[in-house]
Design an enzyme around this catalytic site. Structure first.
Site: not given
Length: 463
Positions: A17, A114
């Site tokens: 990520h 995110d």
């Protein structure tokens, strides 16, 4: 004072990520944005110890790095309560610090978060800022997570018993998710494979993906031609979507939790073109000792050269990875047919001319990197969206073959041989090269991802 727009990027603190968000941040920085990139404190300390990758960013004008404390249990278990309380407080404090006139930079004008950081929606509302969701997952996986709500409402999940994992229940066709054809329950993200109605990952991912309807825009690391069917369906039900990938073809900057072994590339330089199978299960997957041994024997029996990444923590319950490998695989390494490394710069390895294929856990970053260089894959999905990625790689895009979860050495060897020199392997390689060309078209000037970056900047980030 400089009046350039100031974007705060906050990735979920695991390596895949972070790296995809970092590439996005670098791309926006090159488009004239001030960037503040937020790490959690422990992750950033680890990265500083293992690599000097960040020096180039530290020295970049208008690219700033900040840290905030993130609960270790949250990182491991998706703790819902800590997301919405403790981390909101820490994030709010960081925002106030950045927006203070004495900080020396213009106030933050947009938050890119995110998708699993649900607390950032509330923070954006508090500071009257646009909130943009970044997905390091593919669009098909995104749509799968988005429909956890319906799976729960229809009582298809949680599973009724543990036996449902193996009794054929997961083979149930799921033909009602828009844009997703030919999928079964087993092809959806693995959080559904629980019998506990209070399961934290299942319920949290349902919660996080229902929040996405509140965002200003969604950025996905994919390209239109690859996932067009589901992207069309998503466009009808969600805020504006901007596909900007493959980000691996746009930026080569990445961070590492482990020290990278540069000897891998030197070793590959001594190999023939298209002669080596690269094996890596990413930064998160865990193997049992027996699975490790089966993969080892599979590599021996394949009779092909291999580069195998065995990172710290890969083997369950064995942080030092001192599991005894078969003497035969050690002999192959001594003879030069194989190399075992603790970590490497994956994008450089995948693009090396000696690499012919990738045995992977099917993480989305690894999948996109492989597509970007035209490599076929052997897929051993471990967790989360990896089952969905594996399904599309193998069943829809024609560039992979799946290894069953119960690893068998003969099967591993057979699949490696097929990939390297079989008829199916040849077809996969041809298809992989076609997808590589599609990916390059997307990021070239005038391509879909290239144009989407421009639209994202104009319609959302500079608005």
């Amino acid at each position: 004072m400089d009046c350039k727009p100031h974007v705060m990027c906050i990735p979920f603190p695991v390596q895949g990520h972070i790296n995809s968000m970092l590439k996005l941040a670098k791309l926006l920085h090159s488009n004239g944005f001030i960037i503040t990139f937020v790490y959690d404190e422990s992750t950033y300390s680890t990265m500083l110890e293992t690599s000097g990758d960040h020096s180039s960013l530290h020295g970049s004008h208008d690219f700033y790095i900040q840290t905030m404390e993130v609960d270790k249990e949250m990182k491991r278990h998706f703790s819902l309560a800590s997301y919405d309380n403790k981390h909101l407080i820490a994030f709010r404090s960081l925002m106030l610090k950045l927006n203070d006139p004495s900080s020396g930079v213009p106030p933050v004008t947009c938050i890119i978060s995110d998708i699993v950081f649900a607390f950032t929606y509330e923070a954006a509302a508090e500071f009257h800022l646009p909130h943009v969701t970044f997905s390091s997952l593919g669009a098909f996986s995104f749509m799968g997570f988005l429909h956890f709500k319906q799976l729960l409402e229809q009582e298809l999940v949680p599973l009724k018993s543990e036996s449902d994992v193996s009794n054929g229940y997961l083979d149930m066709p799921i033909d009602w998710i828009p844009g997703m054809k030919n999928i079964n329950l087993r092809d959806l993200p693995t959080m559904i494979r629980t019998t506990n109605p209070n399961d934290i990952p299942l319920n949290f991912m349902n919660y996080a993906f229902q929040k996405v309807f509140q965002t200003s825009a969604i950025i996905i690391n994919t390209f239109d031609e690859l996932e067009g069917d589901v992207l069309e369906a998503m466009a009808e039900m969600l805020p504006p979507i901007y596909t900007v990938g493959p980000l691996s073809l746009i930026s080569d900057h990445c961070s590492s939790f482990w020290k990278e072994d540069m000897n891998c590339l030197e070793w590959l330089d001594g190999k023939q073109p298209n002669s080596v199978i690269y094996v890596s299960f990413g930064s998160f997957a865990e193997l049992t000792k027996d699975q490790l041994i089966e993969f080892a024997w599979g590599l021996v029996y394949s009779e092909h050269d291999f580069l195998w990444i065995i990172r710290q923590g890969l083997v369950k319950g064995n942080q030092e990875n001192d599991v005894a490998l078969p003497q035969e695989i050690l002999r192959e390494i001594m003879n030069g047919r194989g190399l075992i490394s603790s970590w490497c710069r994956q994008e450089k390895v995948l693009s090396h001319p000696s690499i012919a294929g990738f045995l992977t856990h099917s993480g989305w970053n690894s999948t996109m990197e492989s597509i970007g260089v035209g490599l076929p894959m052997l897929c051993w999905p471990y967790y989360g969206d990896q089952t969905t990625n594996c399904h599309y790689v193998c069943k829809e895009w024609g560039i992979g073959m799946e290894i069953e979860h119960d690893v068998n050495r003969e099967k591993v060897a057979s699949l490696i041989k097929e990939l390297m020199s079989g008829k199916k392997g040849k077809e996969m390689k041809e298809k992989a090269l076609e997808w590589k060309e599609c990916a390059f078209r997307a990021v070239r000037e005038g391509g879909s991802s290239f144009l989407n970056v421009a639209k994202l900047v104009k319609e959302v980030l500079r608005k």
